[in-house]
Write a protein that holds these residues in place. Structure first.
Motif, PDB file in Angstrom:
ATOM      1  N   GLN A   1       3.763 -11.635  18.808  1.00 13.58           N
ATOM      2  CA  GLN A   1       2.802 -12.352  17.976  1.00 13.58           C
ATOM      3  C   GLN A   1       3.252 -13.810  17.844  1.00 13.58           C
ATOM      4  OE1 GLN A   1       2.389 -10.774  14.039  1.00 13.58           O
ATOM      5  NE2 GLN A   1       0.876 -12.274  13.421  1.00 13.58           N
ATOM      6  N   VAL A   2       2.318 -14.715  18.135  1.00 11.39           N
ATOM      7  CA  VAL A   2       2.636 -16.132  18.065  1.00 11.39           C
ATOM      8  C   VAL A   2       2.510 -16.613  16.621  1.00 11.39           C
ATOM      9  CG1 VAL A   2       1.987 -18.436  18.837  1.00 11.39           C
ATOM     10  CG2 VAL A   2       1.799 -16.498  20.406  1.00 11.39           C
ATOM     11  N   GLN A   3       3.511 -17.348  16.186  1.00 11.85           N
ATOM     12  CA  GLN A   3       3.456 -17.953  14.855  1.00 11.85           C
ATOM     13  C   GLN A   3       3.931 -19.391  14.919  1.00 11.85           C
ATOM     14  OE1 GLN A   3       5.662 -15.246  12.145  1.00 11.85           O
ATOM     15  NE2 GLN A   3       3.723 -15.040  11.062  1.00 11.85           N
ATOM     16  N   LEU A   4       3.190 -20.270  14.289  1.00  9.24           N
ATOM     17  CA  LEU A   4       3.592 -21.652  14.072  1.00  9.24           C
ATOM     18  C   LEU A   4       3.573 -21.863  12.564  1.00  9.24           C
ATOM     19  CD1 LEU A   4       1.432 -23.496  16.775  1.00  9.24           C
ATOM     20  CD2 LEU A   4       3.784 -22.712  16.989  1.00  9.24           C
ATOM     21  N   VAL A   5       4.719 -22.189  12.009  1.00 10.51           N
ATOM     22  CA  VAL A   5       4.828 -22.316  10.558  1.00 10.51           C
ATOM     23  C   VAL A   5       5.260 -23.729  10.211  1.00 10.51           C
ATOM     24  CG1 VAL A   5       5.920 -21.445   8.477  1.00 10.51           C
ATOM     25  CG2 VAL A   5       5.404 -19.872  10.365  1.00 10.51           C
ATOM     26  N   GLU A   6       4.353 -24.450   9.539  1.00 11.78           N
ATOM     27  CA  GLU A   6       4.644 -25.819   9.129  1.00 11.78           C
ATOM     28  C   GLU A   6       5.291 -25.849   7.751  1.00 11.78           C
ATOM     29  OE1 GLU A   6       0.440 -26.108  11.139  1.00 11.78           O
ATOM     30  OE2 GLU A   6       1.476 -24.759   9.750  1.00 11.78           O
ATOM     31  N   SER A   7       6.095 -26.851   7.530  1.00 15.00           N
ATOM     32  CA  SER A   7       6.702 -27.055   6.227  1.00 15.00           C
ATOM     33  C   SER A   7       6.972 -28.544   6.043  1.00 15.00           C
ATOM     34  CB  SER A   7       7.989 -26.259   6.085  1.00 15.00           C
ATOM     35  OG  SER A   7       8.928 -26.663   7.052  1.00 15.00           O
ATOM     36  N   GLY A   8       7.247 -28.930   4.801  1.00 13.11           N
ATOM     37  CA  GLY A   8       7.637 -30.304   4.529  1.00 13.11           C
ATOM     38  C   GLY A   8       6.569 -31.184   3.898  1.00 13.11           C
ATOM     39  N   GLY A   9       5.380 -30.653   3.722  1.00 16.66           N
ATOM     40  CA  GLY A   9       4.332 -31.446   3.093  1.00 16.66           C
ATOM     41  C   GLY A   9       4.595 -31.633   1.609  1.00 16.66           C
ATOM     42  N   GLY A  10       3.766 -32.476   0.977  1.00 12.40           N
ATOM     43  CA  GLY A  10       3.914 -32.703  -0.441  1.00 12.40           C
ATOM     44  C   GLY A  10       3.222 -33.961  -0.884  1.00 12.40           C
ATOM     45  N   LEU A  11       3.555 -34.370  -2.098  1.00  9.87           N
ATOM     46  CA  LEU A  11       2.998 -35.585  -2.691  1.00  9.87           C
ATOM     47  C   LEU A  11       4.027 -36.705  -2.588  1.00  9.87           C
ATOM     48  CD1 LEU A  11       0.899 -37.097  -4.460  1.00  9.87           C
ATOM     49  CD2 LEU A  11       2.066 -36.106  -6.459  1.00  9.87           C
ATOM     50  N   VAL A  12       3.590 -37.853  -2.097  1.00  5.66           N
ATOM     51  CA  VAL A  12       4.483 -38.993  -1.954  1.00  5.66           C
ATOM     52  C   VAL A  12       3.725 -40.259  -2.301  1.00  5.66           C
ATOM     53  CG1 VAL A  12       3.948 -39.280   0.505  1.00  5.66           C
ATOM     54  CG2 VAL A  12       6.144 -40.090  -0.387  1.00  5.66           C
ATOM     55  N   GLN A  13       4.440 -41.252  -2.804  1.00  6.00           N
ATOM     56  CA  GLN A  13       3.811 -42.526  -3.134  1.00  6.00           C
ATOM     57  C   GLN A  13       3.589 -43.350  -1.868  1.00  6.00           C
ATOM     58  OE1 GLN A  13       6.258 -44.461  -6.090  1.00  6.00           O
ATOM     59  NE2 GLN A  13       5.334 -43.290  -7.753  1.00  6.00           N
ATOM     60  N   PRO A  14       2.632 -44.261  -1.899  1.00  8.06           N
ATOM     61  CA  PRO A  14       2.443 -45.160  -0.754  1.00  8.06           C
ATOM     62  C   PRO A  14       3.735 -45.885  -0.411  1.00  8.06           C
ATOM     63  CG  PRO A  14       0.589 -45.338  -2.264  1.00  8.06           C
ATOM     64  CD  PRO A  14       1.607 -44.463  -2.946  1.00  8.06           C
ATOM     65  N   VAL A 100      -1.367 -25.073  29.341  1.00  4.61           N
ATOM     66  CA  VAL A 100      -2.517 -24.843  30.223  1.00  4.61           C
ATOM     67  C   VAL A 100      -3.743 -24.654  29.323  1.00  4.61           C
ATOM     68  CG1 VAL A 100      -3.345 -23.602  32.234  1.00  4.61           C
ATOM     69  CG2 VAL A 100      -0.900 -23.727  31.810  1.00  4.61           C
ATOM     70  N   SER A 101      -4.339 -23.474  29.314  1.00  2.58           N
ATOM     71  CA  SER A 101      -5.544 -23.257  28.496  1.00  2.58           C
ATOM     72  C   SER A 101      -5.234 -22.538  27.187  1.00  2.58           C
ATOM     73  CB  SER A 101      -6.574 -22.447  29.281  1.00  2.58           C
ATOM     74  OG  SER A 101      -6.042 -21.192  29.639  1.00  2.58           O
ATOM     75  N   LEU A 102      -3.962 -22.285  26.928  1.00  3.87           N
ATOM     76  CA  LEU A 102      -3.569 -21.600  25.700  1.00  3.87           C
ATOM     77  C   LEU A 102      -3.263 -22.609  24.607  1.00  3.87           C
ATOM     78  CD1 LEU A 102      -1.184 -18.826  27.086  1.00  3.87           C
ATOM     79  CD2 LEU A 102      -3.492 -18.521  26.202  1.00  3.87           C
ATOM     80  N   THR A 103      -3.893 -22.404  23.470  1.00  6.36           N
ATOM     81  CA  THR A 103      -3.665 -23.270  22.311  1.00  6.36           C
ATOM     82  C   THR A 103      -3.425 -22.415  21.084  1.00  6.36           C
ATOM     83  OG1 THR A 103      -5.169 -24.935  23.208  1.00  6.36           O
ATOM     84  CG2 THR A 103      -4.585 -25.131  20.888  1.00  6.36           C
ATOM     85  N   TYR A 104      -2.379 -22.743  20.357  1.00 10.34           N
ATOM     86  CA  TYR A 104      -2.077 -22.048  19.108  1.00 10.34           C
ATOM     87  C   TYR A 104      -1.962 -23.079  17.990  1.00 10.34           C
ATOM     88  CZ  TYR A 104      -0.861 -18.240  22.285  1.00 10.34           C
ATOM     89  OH  TYR A 104      -0.891 -17.293  23.257  1.00 10.34           O
ATOM     90  N   TRP A 105      -2.335 -22.639  16.781  1.00  6.62           N
ATOM     91  CA  TRP A 105      -2.311 -23.514  15.607  1.00  6.62           C
ATOM     92  C   TRP A 105      -1.533 -22.878  14.470  1.00  6.62           C
ATOM     93  CZ3 TRP A 105      -4.397 -28.329  15.841  1.00  6.62           C
ATOM     94  CH2 TRP A 105      -5.322 -28.598  16.851  1.00  6.62           C
ATOM     95  N   GLY A 106      -0.902 -23.735  13.698  1.00  5.98           N
ATOM     96  CA  GLY A 106      -0.312 -23.288  12.454  1.00  5.98           C
ATOM     97  C   GLY A 106      -1.349 -23.286  11.346  1.00  5.98           C
TER      98      GLY A 106
END
Length: 115
Positions: A1-14, A100-106
């Motif tokens: 099973q393919v998994q892409l797991v993102e992390s590190g987002g949040g709230l930040v000031q300009p 190639v033609s395979l695309t996976y998304w987190g």
């Protein structure tokens, strides 16, 4: 099973920085081009950055000089270092794996740039 797991987002000031990570499993990571896309409310998903299997990078014009994409094939990880963030960078950021033609998304990670 393919998994892409993102992390590190949040709230930040300009003007601040964030470091997004994407951990991949279930794929032969070194064979895939890895990318980051983002989607702001009410807008279409848009390309941000990509790194090829050989390390070649390309970026959306508006993030050049501020964002850096890198990959670690030993750790099956791709990182997006974001500096000098602007309110218009606010979006959900998605990791993409492409071969190639395979695309996976987190599932995406929220980045909010606001004072």
């Amino acid at each position: 099973q393919v998994q892409l797991v993102e992390s590190g987002g949040g709230l930040v000031q300009p003007g601040g920085s964030l470091r997004l990570s994407c951990a991949a499993s279930g794929i032969n990571f070194s064979m895939y081009a890895m990318g980051w896309y983002r989607q702001a409310p009410g807008k279409q998903r848009e390309f941000v950055a990509r790194i090829g299997t050989g390390g070649t990078t390309n970026y959306r014009e508006s993030v050049k000089g501020r964002f850096t994409i890198s990959r670690d094939n030993a750790k099956n990880t791709v990182v997006l270092q974001m500096n000098s963030l602007k309110p218009e960078d606010t979006a959900v950021y998605f990791c993409q794996a492409l071969w190639v033609s395979l695309t996976y998304w987190g599932q995406g990670t929220q980045v909010t740039v606001s004072s």
